[in-house]
Each structure stands twice: as C-alpha cells, then as structure tokens.
Motif scaffolding. Structure first.
Motif, PDB file in Angstrom:
ATOM      1  N   ASN A  12      20.175 -30.317  18.386  1.00 14.81           N
ATOM      2  CA  ASN A  12      20.927 -31.298  17.599  1.00 14.81           C
ATOM      3  C   ASN A  12      20.295 -31.506  16.224  1.00 14.81           C
ATOM      4  O   ASN A  12      21.015 -31.634  15.219  1.00 14.81           O
ATOM      5  N   ARG A  15      21.143 -28.426  14.137  1.00 18.25           N
ATOM      6  CA  ARG A  15      22.544 -28.508  13.712  1.00 18.25           C
ATOM      7  C   ARG A  15      22.716 -29.507  12.577  1.00 18.25           C
ATOM      8  O   ARG A  15      23.430 -29.247  11.600  1.00 18.25           O
ATOM      9  N   SER A  16      22.077 -30.648  12.698  1.00 19.09           N
ATOM     10  CA  SER A  16      22.173 -31.667  11.646  1.00 19.09           C
ATOM     11  C   SER A  16      21.592 -31.146  10.337  1.00 19.09           C
ATOM     12  O   SER A  16      22.158 -31.381   9.261  1.00 19.09           O
ATOM     13  N   VAL A  19      24.049 -28.760   8.755  1.00 25.63           N
ATOM     14  CA  VAL A  19      25.180 -29.498   8.171  1.00 25.63           C
ATOM     15  C   VAL A  19      24.774 -30.129   6.843  1.00 25.63           C
ATOM     16  O   VAL A  19      25.521 -30.079   5.855  1.00 25.63           O
ATOM     17  N   VAL A  20      23.580 -30.703   6.791  1.00 28.98           N
ATOM     18  CA  VAL A  20      23.105 -31.333   5.554  1.00 28.98           C
ATOM     19  C   VAL A  20      22.939 -30.284   4.461  1.00 28.98           C
ATOM     20  O   VAL A  20      23.357 -30.488   3.313  1.00 28.98           O
TER      21      VAL A  20
END
Length: 68
Positions: A12, A15-16, A19-20
């Motif tokens: 997670n 993934r974050s 995305v950032v």
C-alpha cells in the motif's frame, strides 16, 4: 496461508508513492504545456532586448545615480 500483514502495508505504501509521483509528473507537465506560449514569448522578448544595442544604453540609465 495468505500474505503477511506487514507486506500488505508495504504494498500500500509503494502504491501510494507511485500515485504521488504520477500526480507530481502530471502536474509538472501540465504547467509546462499550459505556460509554454508565455514562456516562449518571454524568452523571445528577452533575446530581442539583449540583442538590441540601443537597449544596452537604456539599461545602464534605467536607474540613474542621484546627483543632488
């Protein structure tokens, strides 16, 4: 036997992070594309100003010394 709880949190976080980074890249490209005409116009004006010999004289007298 499923994934470990720690590895799920790590995925997670990865993934974050992706995305950032994607959002930052998208924002940077949007600004570059959006302001490109204005930046090119400013660069052209600056090049014209620097290549004009009469502007050299004006720039030296733009802030005249006070003689009082």
């Amino acid at each position: 036997m499923g994934p470990k709880p720690g590895s799920d949190m790590k995925m997670n976080a990865i993934r974050s992070g992706i995305v950032v980074l994607g959002a930052l890249a998208f924002g940077y490209l949007s600004i570059q594309i959006g302001f490109k005409p204005y930046l090119e116009k400013a660069q052209n004006q600056n090049a014209l100003y620097e290549s004009d010999p009469s502007s050299q004289e004006e720039s030296s007298s733009a802030f005249p010394e006070r003689t009082s």
